[in-house]
Design a protein around this motif. Structure first.
Motif, PDB file in Angstrom:
ATOM      1  N   GLU A   1     -56.411  -3.749 -67.554  1.00  0.00           N
ATOM      2  CA  GLU A   1     -56.730  -4.271 -66.227  1.00  0.00           C
ATOM      3  C   GLU A   1     -55.483  -4.805 -65.528  1.00  0.00           C
ATOM      4  O   GLU A   1     -55.316  -4.667 -64.322  1.00  0.00           O
ATOM      5  CB  GLU A   1     -57.779  -5.400 -66.308  1.00  0.00           C
ATOM      6  N   ARG A   2     -54.590  -5.426 -66.290  1.00  0.00           N
ATOM      7  CA  ARG A   2     -53.355  -5.956 -65.701  1.00  0.00           C
ATOM      8  C   ARG A   2     -52.450  -4.813 -65.234  1.00  0.00           C
ATOM      9  O   ARG A   2     -51.872  -4.871 -64.155  1.00  0.00           O
ATOM     10  CB  ARG A   2     -52.626  -6.845 -66.699  1.00  0.00           C
TER      11      ARG A   2
ATOM     12  N   GLU B   1     -53.444  -1.830 -64.401  1.00  0.00           N
ATOM     13  CA  GLU B   1     -54.112  -1.237 -63.250  1.00  0.00           C
ATOM     14  C   GLU B   1     -53.871  -2.073 -61.994  1.00  0.00           C
ATOM     15  O   GLU B   1     -53.636  -1.522 -60.902  1.00  0.00           O
ATOM     16  CB  GLU B   1     -55.613  -1.117 -63.515  1.00  0.00           C
ATOM     17  N   ASN B   2     -53.869  -3.377 -62.131  1.00  0.00           N
ATOM     18  CA  ASN B   2     -53.609  -4.269 -61.003  1.00  0.00           C
ATOM     19  C   ASN B   2     -52.192  -4.043 -60.456  1.00  0.00           C
ATOM     20  O   ASN B   2     -51.991  -3.947 -59.246  1.00  0.00           O
ATOM     21  CB  ASN B   2     -53.813  -5.726 -61.414  1.00  0.00           C
TER      22      ASN B   2
ATOM     23  N   ASN C   1     -52.020  -0.732 -58.655  1.00  0.00           N
ATOM     24  CA  ASN C   1     -52.672  -0.801 -57.347  1.00  0.00           C
ATOM     25  C   ASN C   1     -51.852  -1.574 -56.315  1.00  0.00           C
ATOM     26  O   ASN C   1     -52.113  -1.465 -55.124  1.00  0.00           O
ATOM     27  CB  ASN C   1     -54.072  -1.403 -57.478  1.00  0.00           C
ATOM     28  N   GLN C   2     -50.857  -2.332 -56.753  1.00  0.00           N
ATOM     29  CA  GLN C   2     -49.964  -3.047 -55.835  1.00  0.00           C
ATOM     30  C   GLN C   2     -48.949  -2.090 -55.198  1.00  0.00           C
ATOM     31  O   GLN C   2     -48.381  -2.384 -54.151  1.00  0.00           O
ATOM     32  CB  GLN C   2     -49.200  -4.155 -56.570  1.00  0.00           C
TER      33      GLN C   2
END
Length: 130
Positions: A12-13, A15-16, A19-20
């Motif tokens: 999740e990190r 992916e975050n 996405n930035q």
């Protein structure tokens, strides 16, 4: 799981962070065998350089050349770009990258400080940076 090892950072990190990156600067490439994804690589683009973010292949494709084929296709289609594999300290992965003409560049990083030299190390870093 990569080679049955738990990742150091939760997906999740990652992916975050991915996405930035602006959508126009990130690309995901897939090598498919029918409906099955055999290999994939995610890159981000900045100033005519493609930076490899992640790459891998499906467990069922471990003995195939899917990842090598995928990288070859990317290099052909983006021949006017530089491709930065972002290195590897694993010898077998480094050899794999060199098959595509990658050159070894040494990068220096801090990996550990004892409390007694922490302040001195930062001062040294500041003086080198200037």
């Amino acid at each position: 799981l990569r080679q049955n090892r738990k990742p150091l950072v939760p997906s999740e990190r990652l992916e975050n962070v991915w996405n930035q990156i602006p959508t126009e600067n990130r690309i995901c490439f897939l090598a498919k065998n029918g409906d099955e994804v055999a290999a994939a690589t995610a890159v981000f683009c900045w100033e005519k350089t493609l930076y490899c973010w992640q790459m891998g292949r499906n467990a069922s494709a471990l003995k195939s050349d899917a990842l090598a084929w995928l990288i070859t296709e990317i290099l052909k289609r983006y021949e006017h770009f530089s491709f930065d594999f972002n290195g590897s300290s694993t010898p077998s992965i480094g050899r794999f990258f060199r098959n595509f003409g990658a050159e070894h560049h040494t990068y220096f990083t801090f990996s550990h400080f004892s409390k007694s030299i922490k302040g001195k190390g930062f001062s040294l870093y500041k003086s080198i940076k200037q």
